[in-house]
Design a protein around this motif. Structure first.
Motif, PDB file in Angstrom:
ATOM      1  N   ALA A 433       7.618  39.288 -24.025  1.00 30.36           N
ATOM      2  CA  ALA A 433       8.199  39.291 -25.373  1.00 30.36           C
ATOM      3  C   ALA A 433       7.183  39.844 -26.368  1.00 30.36           C
ATOM      4  O   ALA A 433       5.967  39.680 -26.187  1.00 30.36           O
ATOM      5  CB  ALA A 433       8.630  37.887 -25.773  1.00 30.36           C
ATOM      6  N   PRO A 434       7.651  40.505 -27.422  1.00 32.14           N
ATOM      7  CA  PRO A 434       6.713  41.063 -28.407  1.00 32.14           C
ATOM      8  C   PRO A 434       6.018  39.956 -29.184  1.00 32.14           C
ATOM      9  O   PRO A 434       6.548  38.849 -29.333  1.00 32.14           O
ATOM     10  CB  PRO A 434       7.622  41.900 -29.320  1.00 32.14           C
ATOM     11  N   PRO A 435       4.808  40.230 -29.689  1.00 29.65           N
ATOM     12  CA  PRO A 435       4.118  39.236 -30.515  1.00 29.65           C
ATOM     13  C   PRO A 435       4.814  39.092 -31.857  1.00 29.65           C
ATOM     14  O   PRO A 435       5.687  39.895 -32.217  1.00 29.65           O
ATOM     15  CB  PRO A 435       2.712  39.828 -30.667  1.00 29.65           C
ATOM     16  N   SER A 436       4.442  38.078 -32.584  1.00 25.77           N
ATOM     17  CA  SER A 436       5.013  37.857 -33.913  1.00 25.77           C
ATOM     18  C   SER A 436       3.892  37.890 -34.941  1.00 25.77           C
ATOM     19  O   SER A 436       2.738  37.561 -34.643  1.00 25.77           O
ATOM     20  CB  SER A 436       5.745  36.517 -33.979  1.00 25.77           C
ATOM     21  N   LEU A 437       4.240  38.318 -36.141  1.00 22.15           N
ATOM     22  CA  LEU A 437       3.253  38.386 -37.222  1.00 22.15           C
ATOM     23  C   LEU A 437       3.155  37.011 -37.871  1.00 22.15           C
ATOM     24  O   LEU A 437       4.081  36.562 -38.538  1.00 22.15           O
ATOM     25  CB  LEU A 437       3.651  39.440 -38.250  1.00 22.15           C
ATOM     26  N   ARG A 438       2.043  36.359 -37.641  1.00 26.83           N
ATOM     27  CA  ARG A 438       1.800  35.049 -38.260  1.00 26.83           C
ATOM     28  C   ARG A 438       1.252  35.253 -39.659  1.00 26.83           C
ATOM     29  O   ARG A 438       0.338  36.049 -39.880  1.00 26.83           O
ATOM     30  CB  ARG A 438       0.806  34.250 -37.428  1.00 26.83           C
ATOM     31  N   VAL A 439       1.816  34.541 -40.622  1.00 26.40           N
ATOM     32  CA  VAL A 439       1.319  34.537 -41.997  1.00 26.40           C
ATOM     33  C   VAL A 439       1.169  33.083 -42.407  1.00 26.40           C
ATOM     34  O   VAL A 439       2.134  32.313 -42.341  1.00 26.40           O
ATOM     35  CB  VAL A 439       2.277  35.267 -42.961  1.00 26.40           C
ATOM     36  N   ALA A 440      -0.030  32.693 -42.789  1.00 25.29           N
ATOM     37  CA  ALA A 440      -0.292  31.308 -43.189  1.00 25.29           C
ATOM     38  C   ALA A 440      -0.988  31.311 -44.540  1.00 25.29           C
ATOM     39  O   ALA A 440      -1.802  32.203 -44.839  1.00 25.29           O
ATOM     40  CB  ALA A 440      -1.149  30.601 -42.147  1.00 25.29           C
TER      41      ALA A 440
END
Length: 588
Positions: A433-440
């Motif tokens: 599965a493709p990675p996801s863009l984490r924003v914190a």
């Protein structure tokens, strides 16, 4: 050029059918002479029936029909319809197999059955032994391999049929990848720490898989400035030629690499990600939450796709997948803003209020980046506000009609600390599965508290009063947020990263000593407010996020009463402030 009528074509086709059936019967009789002797005069009918049944199973080439009938001779006519030989119908009924693969595996299984029978009893003829069966098939292959389709008037072609050659198992996994690291806010402090990750590989075995578990795309993160290493291992029990199969091919923008035979058993592929390209017009780098595109390449594993038994891996002996490599960069941007000192207007032309100090810090994978332009952008927020308050003081005097108008403020606009981190994180499904863009983010701010105090003297219908307009409300912004893989879009995160406010005005009226008898009083609440929002929003070009602050004045007015002993009461709605834009600021 000759042109044949429909009747002529039908006649020629029938003639060719008779000739092909005759050749098919004669060739089989040479390989299995005992069968023709047992069947006698009805031998031709047996061949015709077998050809009809074979065509129903998708067998059209003379060699395919000959091999199919050879199995009839060994196991009985129409043996595939019997429960004891249900495996035959499974092979023949599989539309994913071509006819060459069908008859190849059919004869392999038939030989296994003959091997079992040979241990139980003495065969009636030499051709009915496993070795005799192999010799008979060899003669059929030599004689009929190039004969083409049954009853076809088109040029003849060769049936693809050979030795077993297929990939039995494939294993894909990352090799030597370091643990991912990301920035996290813990107790208000940002730290960069490794994230435990279990990187599972992908393993497929032909005994249990037919390629359905093969992913159409593989996704991985490549460390900045380094190569991602993907280990591809194959296992083959049978190969047509060690110099040909198995074959592993990698196609990239730089060219094509391939490995064959023993060299394809264990391949270490190095892949790189593209450096994220900033969007056109981006003045400040890095762009917050920029979703960089992956670098794509193509991985192909292939063989002849012929097995001793069972379905070939990938059905046709070929498996393709796209490799998407994403940049593994983790960014962190934080700043601290101090509140303004107390400000007042009007001021001398040469006096400019000092700007409060702002500090910024930016990191990428633990390395500090230059913050000069970011600090200039933070200072521009205060400059905009100072200019706006100067205009507001002028508008107050002009709109309300007061004289000796003054404005005092002690602004706290986005004051405190704020930080945001972003970067790609691996999917829980690993390579599949493709990675996801984490924003914190973590904000501990006062979003808006201007502490406005506007004053001035108003002479109205014989009254003289001191007007004081106040806006002292505060909007805090204390929040922590994180975008996880379950969050569909980045926009869904924004309500937690923004503050919206509407702060009311309050008017106080104080009568002043003068010669007249009229007195001014407030007859109702003040309408209008200081409104706005601030935080993070999507950039206008829809690429990434930016800091912003938007503050406006809604038209401010108030109903007033003038009490005059001789003339009585007079009522009017007095405008105090016009609609104004105070701040329209963005950064990033």
């Amino acid at each position: 050029m000759w042109q044949l009528s429909t009747e002529q074509v039908a006649a020629l086709t029938a003639l060719q059918l008779r000739r092909d059936l005759q050749e098919l019967g004669d060739t089989l009789a040479l390989s299995f002479p005992a069968v023709r002797g047992r069947v006698g005069p009805r031998y031709g009918e047996l061949i015709a029936l077998g050809a009809t049944r074979g065509q129903a199973h998708g067998l059209t080439h003379l060699l395919a029909l000959a091999r199919y009938l050879a199995c009839w001779f060994m196991l009985g006519s129409e043996f595939e319809t019997r429960a004891a030989h249900a495996w035959a119908l499974t092979i023949l009924g599989d539309a994913r197999r071509d006819e060459g693969a069908k008859v190849f595996q059919l004869c392999r299984r038939c030989r296994e059955e003959l091997d079992k029978l040979s241990r139980q009893a003495t065969p009636a003829a030499a051709a009915e032994t496993p070795a005799g069966f192999d010799e008979a098939l060899t003669r059929l292959d030599i004689t009929l391999a190039r004969r083409g389709k049954l009853a076809s008037l088109l040029p003849r072609h060769r049936l693809r049929l050979g030795a077993a050659c297929d990939i039995d198992a494939i294993d894909l996994r990352l090799h030597g990848a370091a643990p991912a690291q990301m920035y996290r806010a813990e107790s208000g402090q940002w730290r960069r720490a490794p994230v435990p990750t279990e990187r599972e590989g992908i393993t497929l075995a032909a005994a249990v898989e037919t390629g359905a578990g093969w992913p159409p795309a593989l996704h991985a993160l490549s460390p900045a400035g380094a190569a991602l290493k993907l280990r591809v291992r194959t296992r083959c029990a049978h190969s047509c030629d060690a110099l040909v199969h198995p074959r592993v091919v990698l196609g990239t923008l730089q060219g094509v690499q391939e490995w064959r035979g023993p060299h394809a058993a264990d391949v270490l592929i190095e892949l790189h990600a593209d450096v994220p390209a900033p969007p056109p017009g981006a003045e400040l780098l890095p762009v917050i939450a920029l979703e960089a595109a992956p670098r794509l390449s193509q991985l192909t594993l292939s063989s002849c796709g012929l097995r001793e038994s069972g379905q070939a891996l990938g059905n046709t002996g070929r498996l393709d997948t796209q490799l998407a490599v994403w940049p593994d960069e983790q960014h962190f941007v934080a700043w601290r803003r101090q509140p303004d000192a107390e400000l007042s207007w009007p001021q001398p032309d040469d006096a400019a209020p000092p700007l409060p100090a702002s500090r910024a810090h930016i990191e990428r994978d633990g390395q500090a980046l230059d913050t000069t332009r970011w600090q200039q952008g933070l200072a521009e927020l205060d400059s905009q506000l100072h200019r706006a308050l100067s205009r507001l003081c002028t508008a107050w005097e002009r709109e309300s009609g007061v004289s000796q108008g003054r404005l005092m403020a002690q602004p706290r606009l986005m004051c405190g600390t704020a930080g945001v981190s972003w970067g790609w994180i691996e999917s829980a499904q690993g390579l599949r599965a493709p990675p996801s863009l984490r924003v914190a983010g973590f904000f501990d701010l006062v979003a808006c508290q201007l502490n406005l105090r506007l004053s001035g003297t108003l002479a109205l219908h014989g009254s003289l009063s001191l007007l004081s307009l106040h806006c002292a409300a505060a909007e805090p912004m204390q929040t922590a947020f994180e975008r996880l893989p379950a969050d569909a879009t980045l926009a869904a995160l924004l309500p937690r990263a923004q503050a919206r406010f509407s702060q009311p005005f309050v008017l106080a009226v104080q009568s002043m000593a003068h010669d007249g008898l009229a007195i001014l009083d407030v007859a109702g609440p003040v309408s209008g407010a200081l409104v706005g929002s601030c935080g993070l929003r999507v950039r206008p070009d829809r690429v990434g996020l930016q800091w912003f602050a938007q503050i406006d004045i809604e038209p401010v007015s108030v109903p007033l009463h003038v009490h005059e002993p001789l003339l009585g009461q007079q009522r009017q709605v007095r405008a105090l402030l016009p609609a104004m834009n105070l701040v329209d600021w963005s950064l990033g």
